[in-house]
Design a protein around this motif. Structure first.
Motif, PDB file in Angstrom:
ATOM      1  N   GLY A 168       0.377  -1.390   0.255  1.00  0.00           N
ATOM      2  CA  GLY A 168      -0.097   0.094  -0.233  1.00  0.00           C
ATOM      3  C   GLY A 168       1.172   1.370  -0.051  1.00  0.00           C
ATOM      4  N   GLY A 169       1.823   0.898   0.725  1.00  0.00           N
ATOM      5  CA  GLY A 169       2.954   2.660   0.632  1.00  0.00           C
ATOM      6  C   GLY A 169       3.275   2.388  -0.224  1.00  0.00           C
ATOM      7  N   ILE A 170       4.193   0.916  -1.435  1.00  0.00           N
ATOM      8  CA  ILE A 170       4.505   1.214  -2.862  1.00  0.00           C
ATOM      9  C   ILE A 170       3.618   1.976  -3.245  1.00  0.00           C
ATOM     10  CG2 ILE A 170       5.127   0.161  -4.541  1.00  0.00           C
ATOM     11  CD1 ILE A 170       7.440   0.337  -2.417  1.00  0.00           C
ATOM     12  N   ALA A 171       2.510   1.595  -3.273  1.00  0.00           N
ATOM     13  CA  ALA A 171       1.168   2.431  -4.863  1.00  0.00           C
ATOM     14  C   ALA A 171       1.600   3.813  -4.484  1.00  0.00           C
ATOM     15  CB  ALA A 171       0.172   1.223  -3.765  1.00  0.00           C
ATOM     16  N   ASN A 172       1.401   4.143  -3.149  1.00  0.00           N
ATOM     17  CA  ASN A 172       1.632   5.751  -2.849  1.00  0.00           C
ATOM     18  C   ASN A 172       2.598   6.228  -3.515  1.00  0.00           C
ATOM     19  OD1 ASN A 172      -0.821   6.495  -1.515  1.00  0.00           O
ATOM     20  ND2 ASN A 172      -0.707   5.118   0.181  1.00  0.00           N
ATOM     21  N   LEU A 207       0.396   7.329 -14.463  1.00  0.00           N
ATOM     22  CA  LEU A 207      -0.642   5.973 -13.780  1.00  0.00           C
ATOM     23  C   LEU A 207      -1.831   6.041 -13.905  1.00  0.00           C
ATOM     24  CD1 LEU A 207       0.075   3.420 -11.598  1.00  0.00           C
ATOM     25  CD2 LEU A 207      -0.382   4.579  -9.806  1.00  0.00           C
ATOM     26  N   GLY A 208      -2.889   5.791 -13.871  1.00  0.00           N
ATOM     27  CA  GLY A 208      -4.039   5.489 -13.734  1.00  0.00           C
ATOM     28  C   GLY A 208      -4.682   5.769 -12.479  1.00  0.00           C
ATOM     29  N   ALA A 209      -4.366   4.904 -11.753  1.00  0.00           N
ATOM     30  CA  ALA A 209      -5.210   4.439 -10.556  1.00  0.00           C
ATOM     31  C   ALA A 209      -4.705   3.886  -9.483  1.00  0.00           C
ATOM     32  CB  ALA A 209      -6.032   4.508 -10.684  1.00  0.00           C
ATOM     33  N   ALA A 210      -4.852   4.548  -8.587  1.00  0.00           N
ATOM     34  CA  ALA A 210      -3.411   3.869  -7.236  1.00  0.00           C
ATOM     35  C   ALA A 210      -4.396   3.679  -5.879  1.00  0.00           C
ATOM     36  CB  ALA A 210      -2.475   4.896  -6.850  1.00  0.00           C
ATOM     37  N   VAL A 211      -4.453   2.107  -5.924  1.00  0.00           N
ATOM     38  CA  VAL A 211      -4.751   1.392  -4.405  1.00  0.00           C
ATOM     39  C   VAL A 211      -4.658   1.654  -3.375  1.00  0.00           C
ATOM     40  CG1 VAL A 211      -7.268  -0.028  -4.277  1.00  0.00           C
ATOM     41  CG2 VAL A 211      -7.228   1.061  -6.327  1.00  0.00           C
ATOM     42  N   PRO A 212      -4.207   2.152  -2.585  1.00  0.00           N
ATOM     43  CA  PRO A 212      -3.475   1.593  -1.455  1.00  0.00           C
ATOM     44  C   PRO A 212      -4.291   0.551  -0.299  1.00  0.00           C
ATOM     45  CG  PRO A 212      -3.722   3.956  -1.398  1.00  0.00           C
ATOM     46  CD  PRO A 212      -4.227   3.644  -2.133  1.00  0.00           C
ATOM     47  N   PHE A 213      -4.212  -0.008  -0.022  1.00  0.00           N
ATOM     48  CA  PHE A 213      -5.053  -1.202   1.466  1.00  0.00           C
ATOM     49  C   PHE A 213      -4.034  -1.185   2.433  1.00  0.00           C
ATOM     50  CE2 PHE A 213      -7.583  -3.267  -1.740  1.00  0.00           C
ATOM     51  CZ  PHE A 213      -8.087  -3.149  -0.994  1.00  0.00           C
ATOM     52  N   TYR A 214      -4.398  -0.272   3.380  1.00  0.00           N
ATOM     53  CA  TYR A 214      -3.834   0.197   4.394  1.00  0.00           C
ATOM     54  C   TYR A 214      -2.465   0.411   4.241  1.00  0.00           C
ATOM     55  CZ  TYR A 214      -4.651  -4.884   3.754  1.00  0.00           C
ATOM     56  OH  TYR A 214      -5.651  -5.937   3.308  1.00  0.00           O
ATOM     57  N   GLY A 215      -2.027   1.414   3.589  1.00  0.00           N
ATOM     58  CA  GLY A 215      -0.817   1.595   3.613  1.00  0.00           C
ATOM     59  C   GLY A 215      -0.095   2.803   4.057  1.00  0.00           C
ATOM     60  N   GLY A 216       0.479   3.458   4.268  1.00  0.00           N
ATOM     61  CA  GLY A 216       1.450   4.490   4.497  1.00  0.00           C
ATOM     62  C   GLY A 216       1.524   5.181   3.959  1.00  0.00           C
ATOM     63  N   ALA A 217       1.636   6.887   4.118  1.00  0.00           N
ATOM     64  CA  ALA A 217       0.646   8.002   3.145  1.00  0.00           C
ATOM     65  C   ALA A 217       2.173   8.502   2.559  1.00  0.00           C
ATOM     66  CB  ALA A 217      -0.330   9.779   3.824  1.00  0.00           C
ATOM     67  N   ALA A 256      -2.776  10.701 -10.242  1.00  0.00           N
ATOM     68  CA  ALA A 256      -3.322   9.387 -10.566  1.00  0.00           C
ATOM     69  C   ALA A 256      -4.496   9.467  -9.837  1.00  0.00           C
ATOM     70  CB  ALA A 256      -2.896   8.135 -10.328  1.00  0.00           C
ATOM     71  N   ALA A 257      -5.802   9.130  -9.902  1.00  0.00           N
ATOM     72  CA  ALA A 257      -7.313   8.511  -8.787  1.00  0.00           C
ATOM     73  C   ALA A 257      -6.185   7.713  -7.895  1.00  0.00           C
ATOM     74  CB  ALA A 257      -8.602   8.533  -9.278  1.00  0.00           C
ATOM     75  N   VAL A 258      -7.444   8.558  -6.205  1.00  0.00           N
ATOM     76  CA  VAL A 258      -6.343   7.317  -5.203  1.00  0.00           C
ATOM     77  C   VAL A 258      -8.147   7.303  -4.716  1.00  0.00           C
ATOM     78  CG1 VAL A 258      -5.277   7.090  -2.971  1.00  0.00           C
ATOM     79  CG2 VAL A 258      -4.129   8.591  -5.169  1.00  0.00           C
ATOM     80  N   LEU A 259      -7.564   5.423  -4.767  1.00  0.00           N
ATOM     81  CA  LEU A 259      -8.594   4.641  -3.882  1.00  0.00           C
ATOM     82  C   LEU A 259      -8.085   4.573  -2.414  1.00  0.00           C
ATOM     83  CD1 LEU A 259     -11.505   3.727  -2.912  1.00  0.00           C
ATOM     84  CD2 LEU A 259     -10.848   1.757  -4.206  1.00  0.00           C
ATOM     85  N   VAL A 260      -8.510   4.818  -1.679  1.00  0.00           N
ATOM     86  CA  VAL A 260      -7.664   4.865   0.308  1.00  0.00           C
ATOM     87  C   VAL A 260      -8.478   4.097   0.684  1.00  0.00           C
ATOM     88  CG1 VAL A 260      -6.988   5.305   2.605  1.00  0.00           C
ATOM     89  CG2 VAL A 260      -5.789   6.653   0.306  1.00  0.00           C
ATOM     90  N   HIS A 261      -8.079   2.169   1.690  1.00  0.00           N
ATOM     91  CA  HIS A 261      -8.454   1.497   2.272  1.00  0.00           C
ATOM     92  C   HIS A 261      -8.006   1.572   3.521  1.00  0.00           C
ATOM     93  CE1 HIS A 261     -11.443   0.074  -1.385  1.00  0.00           C
ATOM     94  NE2 HIS A 261      -9.752  -0.383  -2.311  1.00  0.00           N
ATOM     95  N   HIS A 262      -8.618   1.105   5.586  1.00  0.00           N
ATOM     96  CA  HIS A 262      -8.378   1.239   6.428  1.00  0.00           C
ATOM     97  C   HIS A 262      -9.124   0.569   7.015  1.00  0.00           C
ATOM     98  CE1 HIS A 262      -4.316   3.803   5.585  1.00  0.00           C
ATOM     99  NE2 HIS A 262      -4.722   4.498   5.813  1.00  0.00           N
ATOM    100  N   GLY A 263      -8.600   0.155   8.149  1.00  0.00           N
ATOM    101  CA  GLY A 263      -9.636  -1.261   9.546  1.00  0.00           C
ATOM    102  C   GLY A 263      -9.075   0.072  10.113  1.00  0.00           C
TER     103      GLY A 263
END
Length: 296
Positions: free
Chosen positions: A189-193, A202-212, A223-230
Motif C-alpha cells: 500500500g505504501g508502494i502504491a502511494n 499512473l491512472g489509479a492507485a489503490v493502497p490497502f492500509y498503506g503508509g501515506a 492518478a486517482a487514489v482509492l484508500v482503504h483502512h480498517g
C-alpha cells in the motif's frame, strides 16, 4: 484447521501479533507476550500456529482456471536490483488489449495469496502483474516467516525501483492499453502511494492500509487514489485525515474508506485473525469499480 475470525481473538493479542508481523518485535517477544493468553491447555506456540496464514483459504481462483493464462516473467531493473521476477496473469478470452494492474505484496514477498489476488484481476478482464520484491535474495521462500526475514535484507530504495521498473514494463506490454493502475497491501500500500507520486502517467492507485506519502509530495499525484483502512488500525487511521487534506488541497481525485471494526490486513483471507469477509468483499467491489472508471 478450524476457521476462526478476528473477533475470536483479544485485541491486545492481535496488536501483539501485528508488531511481530511488521518486525517490531521478535518471535520470542511475541511468545513471551502471548503467554498471558495461553489458557485452557492452549500454549503460546499453539496460539502462534493459529495465527499463521493458511493459503488454502485464500484460493478464490484456481491456478488452472480456464478464464486466465498465467506465467512467470522477469523484468529488467537497472536502477534497482538488476531484475525482478513476477507472476503475470492475462484474460484467456477476448481479443485486443486490456488495462493493467500492478499487484504489490505485503512485507513477505510474492506468496500464494498475492498470486491469487492477481488471478482475481485476470478474471475481471485486467492484465495483472505481481512482482516479487524478494527476487534479489532468491525470491519468496515458500514460508511467510522466512519471507519476512529475507524482506529485511533487501535495500528498500532499490526494491522501490524494482516496482517502478515492473510498472513501466507492464504498461508498455503490447497486450496492454497503456492505461494502468497499482494496488498494494500494507508495505505494498505504501508502494502504491509512492508510485502515485513517482509516475505521472499512473491512472489509479489503490493502497490497502498503506503508509501515506509525504505531504509535500501529494501535489505530484496525477492518478486517482482509492484508500482503504480498517478502523482498528489506529496508527494509519489517525494519519488518514492529514493525507485526505493534502489530496483535497492538490485537487487529486480520491475516495477513502474506513471499514468499521476491521483490522490492519482485513483483506488478507489467509489470516483468520485479521480477515473481515464483509469489508474485504466491499473493498474489492469498490476497487474493481474504481479501476473500471479510471482505467477503461
Amino acid at each position: 484447521m478450524e476457521r476462526k475470525q478476528a473477533s475470536d481473538f483479544p485485541q491486545e493479542l492481535l496488536d501483539l501479533f501485528h508488531l511481530y508481523v511488521h518486525g517490531d518485535i521478535s518471535r520470542r517477544g511475541f511468545m513471551e507476550g502471548a503467554g498471558k493468553f495461553a489458557v485452557g491447555g492452549l500454549t503460546a506456540a499453539g496460539i502462534f500456529e493459529m495465527l499463521q496464514p493458511n493459503y488454502a483459504w485464500a484460493q478464490q481462483v484456481p491456478k488452472d482456471d480456464k478464464r486466465i493464462r498465467t506465467e512467470y516473467a522477469t523484468v529488467p531493473s537497472p536502477q534497482g536490483n538488476g531484475s525482478i521476477k513476477g507472476y503475470l496473469v492475462r484474460p484467456a478470452n477476448g481479443a485486443g488489449k486490456f488495462p493493467a494492474v500492478l499487484v504489490v505484496h505485503e512485507n513477505r514477498g510474492l506468496n500464494p495469496y498475492i498470486e491469487d489476488v492477481a488471478r482475481r484481476f485476470g478474471t475481471a478482464n485486467f492484465i495483472a502483474f505481481a512482482p516479487d520484491g524478494l527476487t534479489s535474495v532468491g525470491g519468496y521462500p515458500g514460508d511467510d516467516e522466512k519471507g519476512g526475514q529475507l524482506f529485511g535484507q533487501v535495500d528498500r530504495a532499490k526494491m522501490t525501483e524494482d516496482f517502478v521498473a515492473a510498472a513501466n514494463w507492464l504498461k508498455s506490454r503490447p497486450d496492454s492499453t497503456g492505461r494502468f493502475g497499482v494496488v498494494g497491501f500494507c508495505f505494498g500500500g505504501g508502494i502504491a502511494n509512492t508510485l502515485a507520486v513517482r509516475m505521472p502517467d499512473l491512472g489509479a492507485a489503490v493502497p490497502f492500509y498503506g503508509g501515506a506519502p509525504a505531504t509535500a509530495d501529494v501535489a505530484k499525484i496525477k492518478a486517482a487514489v482509492l484508500v482503504h483502512h480498517g478502523e482498528a488500525d489506529t496508527r494509519l487511521v489517525e494519519a488518514w485525515p492529514a493525507y485526505e487534506t493534502a489530496l483535497k488541497a492538490s485537487n487529486v481525485r480520491y475516495e477513502g474508506y474506513i471499514y468499521p471494526k476491521a483490522q490492519h490486513g482485513f483483506f488478507n483471507d489467509t489470516r483468520a485473525e485479521v480477515h473481515a469477509p464483509e469489508a474485504a468483499q466491499l473493498s474489492w467491489e469498490r476497487t474493481l469499480a474504481f479501476y473500471r472508471q479510471y482505467l477503461r
